[in-house]
Design an enzyme around this catalytic site. Structure first.
Site, PDB file in Angstrom:
ATOM      1  N   ASP A  43      -7.016   0.705  -0.745  1.00  0.00           N
ATOM      2  CA  ASP A  43      -7.997   0.586   0.318  1.00  0.00           C
ATOM      3  C   ASP A  43      -8.158   1.986   0.920  1.00  0.00           C
ATOM      4  OD1 ASP A  43      -9.620  -0.612   2.403  1.00  0.00           O
ATOM      5  OD2 ASP A  43      -7.873  -0.360   3.704  1.00  0.00           O
ATOM      6  N   ASP A  78      -4.102  -2.345   4.027  1.00  0.00           N
ATOM      7  CA  ASP A  78      -3.471  -2.555   5.334  1.00  0.00           C
ATOM      8  C   ASP A  78      -4.255  -3.452   6.283  1.00  0.00           C
ATOM      9  OD1 ASP A  78      -5.589  -0.741   6.092  1.00  0.00           O
ATOM     10  OD2 ASP A  78      -4.418  -0.296   7.895  1.00  0.00           O
ATOM     11  N   ASP A 133      -8.139  -6.799   3.461  1.00  0.00           N
ATOM     12  CA  ASP A 133      -7.383  -6.616   2.221  1.00  0.00           C
ATOM     13  C   ASP A 133      -6.489  -7.798   1.869  1.00  0.00           C
ATOM     14  OD1 ASP A 133      -8.362  -3.917   1.960  1.00  0.00           O
ATOM     15  OD2 ASP A 133      -6.966  -3.364   3.548  1.00  0.00           O
TER      16      ASP A 133
END
Length: 352
Positions: A67, A246, A250
């Protein structure tokens, strides 16, 4: 047929010897002793294994997907100074105060006035909404509540404020790449691991971060569901994916990955979903965890090999009556010690 007492005694002695020497202690220790040492080594570097099979899965990884915000970047964006009206800032900060998204937290921290009491709904991948005096307020992405016809004059992160049908403000933020992000990407590529970036941010922002980090394959403006579908498609193609993320966006992707990692700064639902959690602002724990997983796998295989070799040699010798129970006990204990000592090689520093 008569049996002599001496014959029975010798037979029992041989049977006891075989039972002692075939005790599967070495086989039983082959895996857990390595896992305990690996977990301990990782914990000392701030990496917590939450899943029992995380190391085994991590050793199979051939693709790593990151991410962006809070993962490749430090996740502490700052509001870029601009001419924001106090009324708009109050509305935006009142919405942002109900989210743990890095941009929302940065916006909330930038406002020091009194906040409004609102019932806020968070929409993963889009933003926040609330209703006041019959008007719907939205704070989130350009695609959801921004002016999509406005020129994208910079690569800054952004949040848009919309009240009813009126787009009121654009809030721009800056965020820094983690100091070792480019080195981590280079190390993963050196290990022949495919590295990709998935983000819900604008293409211009994601492209800029990918270039800085050295990632050539990226996909921007993806929703949480699209992230999950992307990982599931890779899995069907045979990829063993490590997902590192995080945020709330996600969590579905972390659950769909072969194995997942999350920084300790992540929100609770993400940490609960992840198989591994790492501390600190460095990204190198991703490489360290993969290296320990590979070394652990090799040591487990070696331990199984040593245990099997011991049994191949010791059992026939015991069956033929060439050893006593005392020697068998010593051999059995020795095989366990060999397996344990081999596992302790995990703590030796690698050279070169």
């Amino acid at each position: 047929m008569a049996f002599h007492a001496g014959t029975v005694q010798v037979s029992l002695l041989h049977a006891v010897t075989v039972l002692i020497i075939t005790c599967p202690c070495a086989l039983g220790l082959a895996v857990p002793v390595v896992q305990v040492l690996a977990s301990s080594r990782l914990m000392k570097t701030g990496i917590l294994l939450k899943s029992g099979d995380a190391l085994e899965k991590l050793a199979e990884v051939n693709t790593v997907i990151f991410d962006k915000t809070g993962t490749l970047t430090i996740g502490h964006p700052e509001l870029i100074a601009d001419d924001y009206s106090n009324a708009d800032m109050r509305l935006a900060a009142s919405l942002a105060a109900h989210s743990r998204h890095p941009l929302a937290r940065a916006l909330s921290a930038a406002y020091d006035g009194e906040l409004m009491e609102l019932e806020v709904t968070e929409h993963p991948g889009r933003g926040l909404s609330a209703e006041i005096e019959g008007w719907e307020m939205r704070l989130g992405s350009r695609a959801w509540c921004g002016d999509q016809t406005a020129a994208q004059q910079d690569n800054a992160l952004e949040l848009w404020l919309q009240v009813g049908d009126d787009v009121r403000a654009r809030y721009a933020f800056s965020d820094r790449l983690r100091s070792d992000a480019a080195d981590v990407i280079a190390e993963l590529k050196r290990r022949h691991i495919d590295v990709r970036l998935l983000s819900g941010d604008r293409t211009a922002v994601v492209s800029d971060v990918s270039k800085q980090a050295g990632i050539t394959s990226y996909k921007a403006e993806v929703s949480p569901v699209e992230k999950r579908d992307y990982l599931e498609a890779l899995a069907r193609e045979g990829a063993k994916v490590l997902m590192v993320g995080d945020g709330l966006n996600d969590a579905p992707a972390l659950a769909a990955a072969h194995v997942s990692m999350s920084p300790s700064s992540a929100i609770d639902i993400t940490q609960n979903t992840a198989d591994i959690v790492f501390q600190g602002e460095a990204l190198m724990p991703v490489v360290q965890a993969i290296d320990v997983a590979h070394r652990s796998t090799r040591l487990v295989r070696q331990n199984f090999g040593l245990a099997i070799l011991y049994n191949i040699i010791a059992i026939p010798v015991a069956v033929l009556g060439y050893v006593t129970p005392l020697v068998a006990a010593a051999a059995m204990s020795g095989s366990s010690l060999v397996v344990i000592m081999n596992a302790f090689r995990l703590n030796l520093k690698r050279r070169g």
